[in-house]
Structures are given as C-alpha cells and as structure tokens.
Write an enzyme that holds these catalytic residues in place. Sequence first.
Site, PDB file in Angstrom:
ATOM      1  N   HIS A 220      22.362  42.626  51.004  1.00 48.93           N
ATOM      2  CA  HIS A 220      23.911  43.067  50.924  1.00 48.93           C
ATOM      3  C   HIS A 220      24.111  44.259  50.470  1.00 48.93           C
ATOM      4  O   HIS A 220      25.134  44.910  50.936  1.00 48.93           O
ATOM      5  CB  HIS A 220      24.503  41.630  49.891  1.00 48.93           C
ATOM      6  N   GLU A 221      23.498  44.762  49.293  1.00 51.06           N
ATOM      7  CA  GLU A 221      24.092  46.028  48.796  1.00 51.06           C
ATOM      8  C   GLU A 221      23.579  47.255  49.747  1.00 51.06           C
ATOM      9  O   GLU A 221      24.197  48.379  49.981  1.00 51.06           O
ATOM     10  CB  GLU A 221      23.581  46.217  47.192  1.00 51.06           C
TER      11      GLU A 221
ATOM     12  N   GLU B  35      32.592  45.290  53.151  1.00 46.59           N
ATOM     13  CA  GLU B  35      32.131  44.067  53.214  1.00 46.59           C
ATOM     14  C   GLU B  35      31.652  43.411  54.695  1.00 46.59           C
ATOM     15  O   GLU B  35      30.692  42.619  54.505  1.00 46.59           O
ATOM     16  CB  GLU B  35      33.029  42.964  52.571  1.00 46.59           C
TER      17      GLU B  35
ATOM     18  N   HIS C  16      26.467  48.183  52.359  1.00 48.90           N
ATOM     19  CA  HIS C  16      27.156  48.845  51.653  1.00 48.90           C
ATOM     20  C   HIS C  16      26.624  50.413  51.670  1.00 48.90           C
ATOM     21  O   HIS C  16      27.457  51.217  52.183  1.00 48.90           O
ATOM     22  CB  HIS C  16      27.496  48.549  50.200  1.00 48.90           C
TER      23      HIS C  16
END
Length: 489
Positions: A254-255, A284, A258
Amino acid sequence: MTAFQELSQFLRDTQALSRVSMRTGWDQETVMPRGASDDRAEEMAALESILHARRTDPRLPDWLDRAQAQTPAQARILELTARSYARTTRIPARLATELARLTSLSQGVWARARADEDAGAFLPTLSQVVALKREEAQALSDGDPYDALLEDYEPGTTQVEIAQIFDRMRPRLTALLDRVRGAAAQPKALNHNFPADQQMHIARLCATAFGYDWTRGRLDLAVHPFSSGGGNDARITTRVAENDPFNCIYSTIHEVGHACYEQSIDQAYNFTPLGEGVSMGVHESQSRIYENQLGRSAPFTAWLFGQMKKSFGDFGIAKPQDFYATVNRVAPGFIRTESDELQYNLHIMLRFDLERDLIAGRLDVADLEEAWNARFNDDFGLQVDKPSNGFLQDVHWPVGLFGYFPTYALGNVYAGCLNQQLRHAVPQIDTHLERGDASPATAWLREHVQHHGALRNPRDTIAHACGCAPDEAPLLAQLEDKFTAIYQL
C-alpha cells in the site's frame, strides 16, 4: 528574471522547506527518541511559522499578477499558487503555528494512550486539536466548515457529493457482506508464527516487485504505516505482527503505491506545485490498486505463496488457490488497515460521519468513544473491547487530519475505474504477476497517472487515464465478481 522566474525560485525554496518539515515528521514517527517530543513540537511550530509566512508573502499577488504562462504546466502552477495563497491568507499565523505545535505533541500523547489503552489520557489533547481545527475550518469557510477542510485533501469535492457516493455504495456492500457471511465455503485463517525478519524480507521483495526505487527511498517500522516525502526521497513504513504477515506485507505494498506515485512524477515538476500528488483520493487510488486489484489478485498471490513457503515452510495452507482465498478472507475485525476489501469502505463511512459531526459541533470529543463503539457495533456487529481497537487505532485525528478519511474510499472508487481501463489496455498483466512482476501494470499507471503529478484536477486526472468520468460502478462490480467466486455464492 521574469516575474514567472522570480515566483518559481520562491516556490522552489518553499517546497524545499516543506519537505524538510515532512521529513521531520517522518523522523518523529520512526526513530525520534520518546523524550524529544516537546522539543520536536517547538521545531515543527517554528518550521510552520516560516512556511506560513512564505505562503502568505505579500510579493505573491504581484508575481501572480505579472507572471505570463507560456505552457499549460506554467498556467497550472499559477492556478495552484493562487489557490494556496487565497486559502493560507485566511488562516492567522498564530493558528497555523499553534496547530503545528499541538499536533506534533498530540501524536506522542496518542501513541502512549494507545499503548496504555487509556482513552481518558488522550481526550483533553484531542479536544484541543478539534477546537483548533474548528477554528481553522471557520476561517477557511464560505459555506460548510467541513467542506473547507476537505478541500485540503480532495480539491473540488464536497461532503454532499461524498455522502451521495457512500449512499449508493452501502446497500450493495452490505448485501454482498451478508451473503459472504452466510456462505458455506469459508477460507481458512492463518494459524502460525511468522518471524519478523522474514516478514520484512518478503515485504522488501514485494516493494521491489512493484517498482519501488530503493535508491530514492527506505522502509522503516512505525506504529501506524505511512508514506512520507516526495521527489527523490519518498520513504515508506510498515509494522509487524508475528501472527499476521499480511499486516506487514500489504501495508508495505500500500505505502509503495503512494511512494511510487511521488517517485514517478515528471522531474521537470520537482520543487514546484506540480511535483506532488494532486489529491489524497488520487494518491489512495495508487496505493489501493497496488494493494488490492494487483497485490491481492490470484496471479500475484500465487507468486507470494511460493515466497511464503520458501521463508516459512509449511504454514498450514496447501495450495496457491487456497492461499488466494485466505489472503482475501472476509472476517470480523476492528482494525481498518487490516480490513478486507469488502468491509474497508464501511470503516471509512463510519469515520466520515463521526468527523463531520465533530467539526460541526454535533458531537463532543467527550462522547466520541461511546459514539464510535455504538456505531461500530451497528455496522460490524462487534463490541469494541479496547480503545486501540476503537477510536484510538488511527493517527489521523490526533494529528489534525480532518477531511482525510473519505479520500480512502474515493481512492477505492478511482482504483476500480483505473483497474478496469488497465486490464483493457494491458491484457498480459496476469502472466507477469504470476512471476512476481508488476511492471506492466505499474508502467501503465506511471504513464497515465503518476507522471503528471498535480497537472490536472483530481477527477480530471482519473478521467484522463480512464477515458470517462470516475464512478463507483466498476469497483462494486469487481468486488461482487471477486467475492462471489471466492465464496462460491
């Protein structure tokens, strides 16, 4: 120099100082000694005072008046600078400085209260944060104060529009959730010990598979996973629970989404208002499509299953298809960041409603824990057993990020649209994912979304990539297809 050149140099220095402030925040949440919190609050306040003065510098209107844009990118820089100036000049310097000081202190108070399961120890600080955010919202607002805060994270979107999206999503999500809960076929849960160092090894493999540039980033541990920085220094964090490797692995992926967004922005935009993600919803969309549509797909989990077997041996799951079901298992749980795709948006809807009530004054901070627990029981059928599983689980409210939460669900909606177009444009994706290679997918996202930074408004960014305006239909269809198959509905 021309007026545009003078303005650009001024903005470059401001952006550089802003990144120093971000990395100071990263340090606070990763490696700063606990006893330094008071000093760090003063440091953050001093940096914010300087940044606020630069963002409200009286020379800015003159530069904006005289600057002549020669390209669409330059026109967008002037537009974003004017918008920033108009908003920032409405916030008193005293308020900006005090918010920076208090939210820096608040992060430490929250972390201790969360560790001690002592909600009462945090409520006085949170009350101060909410009071300052209400003041900020009133200063910024020409209408609804919550919309003014939302503008910081998803420009051009209102709470009414978000509420309408959520109202359309909720019935289909809850109907599918009811069917899944009643299904005869229920995937197996993990029941094994997964040593931390081996989890971090796999997390690094996954970050590499998704294209994270280690020469311009790093992976550390934090209480609450986050990504920080931009340009050529985009850092990520994760966390480890030895009974739950998915927490570490999927927080990392997920990170990485980003950070890859930031790493992939056109270098010509570096240290300009274009050199960062255009909104948190679009940000997101990258982290969620990396994590879910790609990272939790059957092809990628087949590769991940092999890596897990190499690292942990027999951990109780026999086949790749069973592992895929386990990765996507829908189960009762309190923690948003550990939630399955199906229930995740319901977590966001809860927070969206509560924070709107907090900012509007319809809900007092003293009553927040009770309101949270009652709503959680209504939505998830679970009685919250401790504050760290309830309203203390997220760092967002302690550090004043009111208006941020709904962008997670908007990111899911955007990711659904992007995934639909991506699958059409790059049909060979799954063949590569089976080998642990996400590069065809990430290359498409880099070209059509990430490279452009803040060149376009949020919805225009998604529409440019997808060829149509974003809506929730593709996401809901994906979820229904996916979980109908996994649960044999």
